[in-house]
Design an enzyme around this catalytic site. Structure first.
Site, short mmCIF file in Angstrom:
data_model
loop_
_atom_site.label_atom_id
_atom_site.label_comp_id
_atom_site.label_asym_id
_atom_site.label_seq_id
_atom_site.Cartn_x
_atom_site.Cartn_y
_atom_site.Cartn_z
N PHE A 214 29.10 -4.89 14.47
CA PHE A 214 28.38 -5.10 13.22
C PHE A 214 26.68 -4.88 13.37
CE2 PHE A 214 28.68 -7.25 8.98
CZ PHE A 214 29.99 -6.89 8.72
N GLN B 119 16.99 -10.86 1.04
CA GLN B 119 17.41 -9.52 1.77
C GLN B 119 17.92 -8.51 0.50
OE1 GLN B 119 21.13 -9.35 4.32
NE2 GLN B 119 19.49 -8.84 5.73
N HIS C 284 20.08 -5.24 -0.19
CA HIS C 284 20.85 -4.06 0.37
C HIS C 284 20.96 -2.75 0.00
CE1 HIS C 284 25.04 -2.32 1.39
NE2 HIS C 284 25.11 -3.13 2.43
N LEU D 81 28.04 -4.34 -4.55
CA LEU D 81 27.77 -3.62 -3.29
C LEU D 81 28.69 -2.63 -2.79
CD1 LEU D 81 26.53 -6.04 -0.26
CD2 LEU D 81 25.59 -4.88 -1.65
N GLU E 245 28.24 -0.69 3.77
CA GLU E 245 27.70 0.12 4.84
C GLU E 245 28.57 1.04 5.20
OE1 GLU E 245 24.08 -2.43 6.13
OE2 GLU E 245 25.19 -1.51 8.05
N ARG F 278 18.88 -1.52 7.79
CA ARG F 278 19.33 -1.81 6.39
C ARG F 278 17.90 -1.90 5.67
NH1 ARG F 278 23.37 -6.78 4.96
NH2 ARG F 278 24.98 -5.33 5.59
N HIS G 123 20.57 -9.38 -2.36
CA HIS G 123 21.70 -9.94 -2.15
C HIS G 123 22.08 -11.17 -1.33
CE1 HIS G 123 24.15 -8.38 1.84
NE2 HIS G 123 22.71 -8.56 1.95
N ARG H 172 18.42 -11.62 7.87
CA ARG H 172 19.61 -12.13 8.18
C ARG H 172 20.55 -11.11 8.98
NH1 ARG H 172 24.62 -11.81 6.34
NH2 ARG H 172 24.14 -11.20 4.22
#
Lengths: 567, 345
Positions: free
Chosen positions: A118, A232, A234, A244, A247, A278, A346, A381
């Site tokens: 990740f 944050q 996205h 969303l 990714e 990101r 998000h 995050r």
């Protein structure tokens, strides 16, 4: 009415884990979970990716230490290092615990819990169940709460705390199904109501109800909030809904294309192209739109995420959910057409200021999950740490509240306080003279936040945003609820949620203005670099005379010194 | 570049939503309101309802939360089929409409109505509780968190699809048995029960199964497949129901419930007589006493009204029946062998 030992507000991952752990700690306690929706509907279900834990099932050399370092670096060094240590060292235990109670994790060949790589993580330590991890964790926790006989008050909307000096007496809430205002006297209250990123409205991937209810209630009761300016974004939200497109779509080789037909990422990240970090990719999309190279539509400006060159077979086999989403929500099949996307808010890093046990400055009041700010995410995050956060700190808060509940007996909540709330709500239905419609206020709130306190921030714009917010709050005092019925009045709920978002939006804007640096998700075009000398500290917000009063808190350091954040 | 040259072309049209309305504080019975709005292609039914609520009628009441097809809040009946409003395209529905340009929107069935499109979900939660829809772990709570159970990918695949369920209750709404008997366990709860029963970490498999074979349980399903057709997550719910039945017969034999006895009576008739002998079926399924009490009065009435069928003619043994009997014998032989093996394994 006998007071509850613990009233938990919110039935997502944090709230349910808190309830379960509290019952485990002391089965004799009288615990209630209050939720404005059925708990199994909570937004925890939308987390697809997974939860990080250094189980070392996949990479045998993974350690808690490495997880701690990745998290601190990811936070742009704003996370409290002692809190991160708790998060990461509890991680393997909590993932196993979930496994032991029945969560259906995907498996490795040796039958252990599967893990995958990740973003921002040095080792593949993200535990998952296909692309429905949050959903299955939420289901498991709900099932276990039913097994343990947790008392649920489903479809109750929390209105305000009842405060007795430095302590809470409990909560006042509305039964949505009947419209009745009810007192919930409680020795302890845990807020676990999720994030506040829905204030960006259709520029947000969040559920309609992620309106920061717990944070707003705490704020109104005088409890400080922390680091609210960190939201944050996205890079690839769907144009109309903000939902969303994960990714993974770019991971499989998707292109980002502007209205001139250019793969514009070559301007911003010539090597990594679409797979840059990101925050960088989000900023790039935003620049393209601002500089007029986006497409135009009634639903706003956007860019293209083009998957067509990947071919029907690959799209069908590896990205079936994405394809389905595009067809459902945009009416576009990515096999035949490019996907219209734009950056979307998000996740909220900020929240109710708590210590490592979820305690707030008000005795008897706790917060956990996205609703709280311990802080483990700092300014940014990492993927896979949000599910982990709600589980670890939900459990800790549940245990702490269970231990405290026996020590205190709150004064009852007076009837007049309940009546006052009733009148307040009724006043929304009978405004005199000129009135405002909730829909336009909410639309304008999302718009001004997106334009002025969005991805790119700058003093003059943020000031404009703050002016807009003050005006919107004034107009809100004339807002009208058109549905006058008591039963299931969603029109009233929408207005109450808007009030919560307006209160919190002011803190987001205030923090964005005062923090004269760029750190993590917070990007100031007029202060483009990180300024550790002046700004390596948390911001706090306390409500004073109707406006947020700013304060600061040092960042708890530990093993890791400040470093430049490069990937 | 001017905006007009990059304008995304979208077609739009007028659409009428015929929406079920009911406010218990005012209305003695439900009625329908028509809302006609102009919409652009690509819009979902939920977004259309949101638009109506914001711009036309703020009192219109429905549930919605994630708006992304994962929370299950906005399940409702759209053009006579239960589904999620948030994942349903208006343009797709228009093709199914019985009257041109009109989309009918109603609340879920088989659950008590609260207001407009909102129904009470508590009955479903209560059933989840009474059928123990959770894993009751083989590991005691004190030991949780110390080590993983080892679970094979093959076992995971057994319940993988079942764990897609978002409890939206579309299957509950479409279930034909629930229409007749609201006490019926319901497809969603059977699916969840199946998911728990095939999980090797669970310790109350037998207890759960004992509950499922009782009245209003797994044997009441009539295989109409409506639940599976309406499942918004495309879960093969009927496989789960069949799975529980096979499990029930394997674990509990064919003697302990009317459902299993009913199935066995079918087998016996086909094997011995080549056709179903309906007259004696109730006795074999539910026993003499039950039949006399519950069905004899109806039988008398049928005789009086001359509605009784003539006695069944004997079926002549044809080649096909012979072949079928042979195959049937072989099949039941295998089943019996499997059952005999079971306890020893």
């Amino acid at each position: 009415m006998k007071p509850f030992d613990i009233v938990i507000v919110g039935g997502g991952g944090a709230g349910l884990y808190a309830a379960m752990e509290a019952m485990k700690t002391n089965p004799g306690l009288n615990i209630a979970v209050l939720s404005k929706i059925y708990p199994n509907r909570s937004h925890t279900s939308a987390a697809q990716g997974g939860a990080n834990a250094s189980l070392a099932n996949k990479a045998k050399d993974d350690t808690v230490e490495m997880h701690i370092f990745d998290t601190i670096k990811g936070s742009d060094y704003l996370a409290d290092q002692d809190a991160v240590e708790v998060l990461c060292s509890e991680a393997p235990k909590i993932i196993r615990e979930l496994e032991n109670m029945g969560t259906p994790w995907s498996r490795m060949e040796d039958n252990t819990i599967a893990q995958r790589p990740f973003g921002g993580a040095g080792r593949p330590r993200c535990c998952y169940c296909a692309d429905k991890t949050g959903h299955t964790i939420l289901q498991t926790l709900y099932e276990q709460c039913l097994r343990k006989g947790v008392i649920f008050f489903n479809e109750y909307f929390a209105l305000d705390l009842s405060v007795d000096g430095s302590r809470s007496r409990g909560l006042i809430a509305m039964n949505i199904k009947t419209g009745r205002i009810e007192a919930f006297p409680a020795k302890t209250v845990i807020f676990a109501t999720g994030g506040y990123a829905k204030m960006y409205w259709n520029r947000s991937s969040n559920a309609a109800g992620n309106t920061g209810d717990g944070q707003a209630i705490a704020y109104r009761a005088g409890i400080p909030l922390k680091d609210m300016e960190f939201v944050q974004f996205h890079p690839t939200g769907l144009r109309k809904s903000g939902l969303l497109v994960t990714e993974g779509a770019r991971g499989e080789g998707g292109y980002l294309v502007n209205a001139l037909g250019e793969r514009f990422m070559s301007r911003y990240a010539p090597e990594k192209m679409e797979l840059g970090p990101r925050d960088l990719v989000s900023r790039s999309l935003e620049t393209e739109i601002l500089e007029g190279r986006g497409f135009d539509s009634p639903a706003g400006k956007y860019l293209h995420l083009d998957l067509r060159h990947l071919g029907a077979d690959l799209i069908k086999s590896r990205l079936p959910q994405i394809r389905e989403m595009c067809m459902y929500f945009e009416g576009v099949d990515p096999i035949d057409e490019p996907i219209p996307v734009r950056p979307t808010a998000h996740y909220s890093m900020g929240g109710i200021d708590t210590d490592n046990f979820g305690r707030t400055v008000m005795e008897g009041v706790y917060a956990a999950g996205e609703c709280g700010c311990v802080s483990v995410h700092g300014a940014n995050r990492l993927g896979g740490n949000s599910l982990l956060d709600i589980l670890v700190f939900g459990r800790i808060a549940g245990r702490a509240a269970a231990e405290e509940a026996g020590k205190f007996n709150p004064a009852p909540i007076s009837e007049s306080e309940v009546l006052e709330k009733e009148q307040e709500l009724r006043s929304f239905m009978q405004p005199s003279g000129h009135y405002e419609r909730y829909g336009s206020l909410r639309e304008e709130l999302g718009q001004t936040l997106g334009l002025n306190v969005g991805i790119y921030r700058e003093a003059s714009k943020i000031r404009k945003g703050i002016e807009d917010l003050v005006a919107l709050k004034e107009r809100f005092s004339h807002v009208r609820v058109f549905d006058s019925s008591d039963v299931y009045n969603t029109n009233l709920l929408q207005v109450l949620e808007l009030r919560n978002m307006l209160d919190l939006a002011e803190t987001v804007a205030a923090g964005a203005l005062v923090r004269e640096e760029s750190r993590g998700s917070h990007t100031r075009t007029d202060f483009p670099t990180r300024d550790d000398a002046n700004w390596h500290k948390h911001t706090t917000y306390t409500l004073e005379e109707g406006r947020p009063k700013l304060g600061y808190k040092p960042v708890v350091m530990g093993r890791y010194e400040l470093q430049e954040r490069t990937y | 570049m001017s905006d007009s040259t990059i304008q995304h072309h979208e077609d739009s049209r007028d659409v009428t939503f015929r929406v079920h309305r009911f406010n218990p504080q005012v209305d003695s019975k439900p009625y329908f309101d028509d809302y006609t709005i102009r919409l652009e292609k690509g819009i979902t039914v939920l977004r259309a309802l949101n638009y109506i609520k914001e711009h036309v009628d703020a009192s219109l009441t429905f549930r919605a939360f994630c708006q992304a097809g994962i929370c299950g809040s906005c399940a409702m009946r759209i053009n006579n089929m239960s589904k999620l409003a948030c994942t349903t395209q208006v343009w797709d529905e228009l093709e199914k409409s019985r009257e041109p340009d009109i989309i009918k929107v109603e609340p879920l069935r088989n659950l008590p109505l609260i207001k407009d499109l909102v129904v009470e979900m508590d009955p479903l939660v209560d059933k989840m509780k009474s059928y123990s829809n959770w894993v009751d772990s083989k590991m005691s709570e004190e030991n949780w968190g110390k080590k993983e159970f080892l679970v094979s990918e093959a076992e995971f695949l057994k319940y993988d699809k079942a764990t897609d369920c978002i409890l939206c209750a579309s299957c509950v709404s479409e279930c034909t048995i629930l229409r007749a008997n609201r006490e019926y366990v319901s497809p969603a709860v059977l699916l969840k029960s199946y998911r728990m029963n095939v999980d090797s970490r669970d310790s109350i498999h037998e207890q759960r199964l004992a509950g499922l074979v009782k009245d209003h349980g797994v044997w009441d399903c009539t295989h109409c497949y409506r639940c599976q057709e309406s499942c918004v997550k495309h879960i093969p719910i009927m496989d789960a129901i069949h799975g529980i039945r096979e499990d029930a017969i394997a674990e509990r034999g064919t003697k302990d419930t009317s459902g299993a006895r009913h199935a066995e009576a079918f087998m016996e008739d086909i094997e011995k007589k080549g056709k179903l002998v309906e007259a004696t079926l109730p006795i074999r399924t539910n026993g003499v006493v039950w039949t006399m009490k519950n069905l004899l009065p109806m039988a008398f009435k049928m005789v009086l009204k001359r509605r009784t069928p003539p006695p069944p003619p004997l079926v002549k043994s044809t080649k096909d029946i012979e072949k079928f009997r042979a195959e049937f014998k072989e099949m039941t032989g295998h089943v019996a062998k499997d059952h005999a093996k079971k306890p020893g394994e």
